[in-house]
Scaffold this motif. Structure first.
Motif, PDB file in Angstrom:
ATOM      1  N   SER A  89      36.521 -25.164   9.815  1.00  0.00           N
ATOM      2  CA  SER A  89      36.775 -24.276  10.959  1.00  0.00           C
ATOM      3  C   SER A  89      38.101 -23.546  10.860  1.00  0.00           C
ATOM      4  O   SER A  89      38.393 -22.669  11.687  1.00  0.00           O
ATOM      5  N   THR A  90      38.930 -23.878   9.882  1.00  0.00           N
ATOM      6  CA  THR A  90      40.312 -23.400   9.914  1.00  0.00           C
ATOM      7  C   THR A  90      40.442 -21.889   9.752  1.00  0.00           C
ATOM      8  O   THR A  90      41.336 -21.281  10.354  1.00  0.00           O
ATOM      9  N   ARG A  91      39.585 -21.248   8.968  1.00  0.00           N
ATOM     10  CA  ARG A  91      39.713 -19.796   8.791  1.00  0.00           C
ATOM     11  C   ARG A  91      39.335 -19.050  10.065  1.00  0.00           C
ATOM     12  O   ARG A  91      39.959 -18.050  10.414  1.00  0.00           O
ATOM     13  N   GLU A  92      38.323 -19.547  10.770  1.00  0.00           N
ATOM     14  CA  GLU A  92      37.960 -18.941  12.054  1.00  0.00           C
ATOM     15  C   GLU A  92      39.089 -19.129  13.063  1.00  0.00           C
ATOM     16  O   GLU A  92      39.449 -18.201  13.794  1.00  0.00           O
ATOM     17  N   TRP A  93      39.666 -20.315  13.104  1.00  0.00           N
ATOM     18  CA  TRP A  93      40.772 -20.586  14.017  1.00  0.00           C
ATOM     19  C   TRP A  93      42.000 -19.738  13.662  1.00  0.00           C
ATOM     20  O   TRP A  93      42.722 -19.273  14.549  1.00  0.00           O
ATOM     21  N   MET A  94      42.231 -19.566  12.366  1.00  0.00           N
ATOM     22  CA  MET A  94      43.362 -18.749  11.928  1.00  0.00           C
ATOM     23  C   MET A  94      43.271 -17.343  12.510  1.00  0.00           C
ATOM     24  O   MET A  94      44.258 -16.808  13.038  1.00  0.00           O
ATOM     25  N   LEU A  95      42.112 -16.735  12.423  1.00  0.00           N
ATOM     26  CA  LEU A  95      41.948 -15.373  12.918  1.00  0.00           C
ATOM     27  C   LEU A  95      42.148 -15.324  14.427  1.00  0.00           C
ATOM     28  O   LEU A  95      42.801 -14.413  14.951  1.00  0.00           O
ATOM     29  N   GLU A  96      41.590 -16.282  15.139  1.00  0.00           N
ATOM     30  CA  GLU A  96      41.764 -16.312  16.598  1.00  0.00           C
ATOM     31  C   GLU A  96      43.241 -16.417  16.973  1.00  0.00           C
ATOM     32  O   GLU A  96      43.725 -15.698  17.864  1.00  0.00           O
ATOM     33  N   ALA A  97      43.968 -17.304  16.285  1.00  0.00           N
ATOM     34  CA  ALA A  97      45.391 -17.475  16.587  1.00  0.00           C
ATOM     35  C   ALA A  97      46.189 -16.251  16.185  1.00  0.00           C
ATOM     36  O   ALA A  97      47.121 -15.834  16.889  1.00  0.00           O
ATOM     37  N   ALA A  98      45.854 -15.657  15.023  1.00  0.00           N
ATOM     38  CA  ALA A  98      46.597 -14.496  14.540  1.00  0.00           C
ATOM     39  C   ALA A  98      46.500 -13.335  15.513  1.00  0.00           C
ATOM     40  O   ALA A  98      47.501 -12.635  15.782  1.00  0.00           O
ATOM     41  N   GLU A  99      45.322 -13.101  16.062  1.00  0.00           N
ATOM     42  CA  GLU A  99      45.165 -12.002  17.022  1.00  0.00           C
ATOM     43  C   GLU A  99      46.066 -12.206  18.233  1.00  0.00           C
ATOM     44  O   GLU A  99      46.692 -11.251  18.726  1.00  0.00           O
ATOM     45  N   VAL A 100      46.162 -13.442  18.679  1.00  0.00           N
ATOM     46  CA  VAL A 100      47.006 -13.751  19.847  1.00  0.00           C
ATOM     47  C   VAL A 100      48.475 -13.577  19.495  1.00  0.00           C
ATOM     48  O   VAL A 100      49.252 -12.961  20.247  1.00  0.00           O
ATOM     49  N   ILE A 101      48.893 -14.142  18.373  1.00  0.00           N
ATOM     50  CA  ILE A 101      50.310 -14.101  17.988  1.00  0.00           C
ATOM     51  C   ILE A 101      50.782 -12.661  17.786  1.00  0.00           C
ATOM     52  O   ILE A 101      51.868 -12.280  18.249  1.00  0.00           O
ATOM     53  N   ILE A 102      49.982 -11.867  17.119  1.00  0.00           N
ATOM     54  CA  ILE A 102      50.363 -10.467  16.905  1.00  0.00           C
ATOM     55  C   ILE A 102      50.513  -9.746  18.244  1.00  0.00           C
ATOM     56  O   ILE A 102      51.479  -9.006  18.466  1.00  0.00           O
ATOM     57  N   GLY A 103      49.580  -9.989  19.150  1.00  0.00           N
ATOM     58  CA  GLY A 103      49.687  -9.376  20.476  1.00  0.00           C
ATOM     59  C   GLY A 103      50.935  -9.817  21.221  1.00  0.00           C
ATOM     60  O   GLY A 103      51.657  -8.995  21.798  1.00  0.00           O
TER      61      GLY A 103
END
Length: 399
Positions: A132-146
């Motif tokens: 699940s880590t790659r899916e979680w990475m993308l979810e977190a990255a979108e939040v952090i960038i915002g």
């Protein structure tokens, strides 16, 4: 001087995972890595990266932000990056807040690198399913960038929930703080870079699997960026490779035998690399060099590799010399000095005119084969002696 990135990168960095023999205590490791950052800063290297690991014994920095906070107080100009923050291991809100604070402590020198987390043992201890880590990475990255760009975020996923979240302390750099995603051979890194319009760092660019994937990776970045309405540039692309250089090929190989076998067998045990149990340390080292997974040689060796990477890829922005602790500390310091004083100036165009001037001066010869400057120097000295003798001969006795 290079006019395009196809001629070679315009920026240079180092990466210390760190990766050391388990015979070195963490206090020693941390202090020595900080000293390498200081030396890199003093010698004009533009950026330095450090990793995040929790298990295995050989990579002992669990918080790159803490390490970089210390490095920020001991350096002046070098940019400081996390390579990488493993996003599934963190709540994205608290991680973004720490990165923003670190940016202030460094007066705007922070870069954030992120990835899904490469260590299965780290994920196991955190109770995380590695699938699940790659899916979680993308979810977190979108939040952090915002968040780092000043947005208010409300987001609920299977593993974190945010409501009206925003950073009360924005980064020192504001929305200009650079963010990159790590990639090796999987397409998830480049697709994330393109989709989010951020940079990418290929962590093992000369290893067999990664080397063959480089061109495809940048094509994925550009294709995903176009689909997502993002803009990307090759200047945002970094290539990193495990490297050790010395004055001679023989010395570089001898240096690596300090701890290469111990560390390499660990890497092979937990990752995709192979290490035959029957091979000696010297044989393992030669196999790693021949495969391209490890660059060992002189500054000229590294210059050739970087030029080859630039030609193969069509150009990238930054080369990052990964500095594992295969060699002892003195040899690693010398490798860093050789990198900064011989390799980097070659691509910055700082050596061409020095060589041109040298060749011009030495090329001006008289009929006897001496440089004309030698003759002129001798004539000048002779003239000065004659003038002195004439003046002395005209001086009254006893004066």
């Amino acid at each position: 001087m290079s006019l395009t990135l196809e001629d070679g990168p315009s920026s240079f960095g180092i990466f210390t995972p760190p990766m050391h023999t388990t015979e070195l205590g963490p206090t020693t490791v941390y202090e020595r890595e900080l000293q390498l950052f200081e030396i890199a800063d003093q010698l004009g290297i533009q950026e330095a990266w450090v990793g995040e690991h929790y298990s295995g014994g050989h990579e002992s920095i669990p918080s790159p932000e803490l390490f970089l906070a210390a490095a920020a107080q001991r350096t002046k100009n070098i940019r400081l990056g996390t390579a990488v923050n493993s996003l599934p291991y963190h709540n994205p809100f608290t991680l973004a807040a720490r990165i923003a604070m670190l940016d202030h402590l460094s007066h705007g020198r922070v870069m954030m690198g992120f990835g899904p987390g490469a260590s299965g043992s780290d994920a196991h201890m955190l109770g995380i399913d590695s699938s699940s880590t790659r899916e979680w990475m993308l979810e977190a990255a979108e939040v952090i960038i915002g968040l780092l760009r000043g947005e208010v975020v409300t987001r609920k996923t299977d593993w974190f929930s945010l409501q009206d979240a925003y950073l009360q302390v924005q980064p020192y750099q504001g929305g200009e703080l650079e963010i990159v995603v790590a990639a090796v051979a999987s397409p998830s890194g480049p697709s994330t870079a393109g989709r989010l319009g951020i940079g990418m760092i290929n962590m093992s660019a000369t290893s067999p699997a990664a080397y063959d994937s480089l061109n495809r990776h940048w094509s994925i970045v550009e294709a995903e960026a176009e689909r997502s309405g993002q803009t990307v540039s090759r200047a945002q692309w970094r290539l990193a490779s495990m490297t050790h250089i010395a004055e001679t090929e023989e010395q570089a190989r001898a240096d690596c035998l300090f701890a290469f076998e111990e560390i390499w067998r660990h890497i092979a045990a937990v990752g995709p690399l192979e290490a035959s149990p029957e091979s000696s340390a010297t044989e393992l080292l030669e196999e790693a060099i021949e495969s391209g997974a490890l660059i060992v040689g002189t500054p000229d060796t590294l210059i050739r590799v970087i030029r080859d990477l630039a030609r193969q890829t069509g150009g990238f922005g930054t080369f990052v010399m990964t500095m594992p602790g295969f060699a002892d500390f003195d040899a690693r310091k010398r490798a860093l000095e050789l990198y900064a004083t011989h390799v980097v100036p070659e691509f910055r165009g700082q050596l061409q005119n020095l060589r041109r001037s040298r060749d011009w001066v030495l090329g001006q010869r008289d009929e006897d084969g001496n440089t004309i400057w030698k003759g002129r120097s001798r004539a000048g000295v002779a003239k000065a002696r004659e003038a002195y003798d004439a003046q002395r001969g005209a001086t009254p006795a006893g004066a």
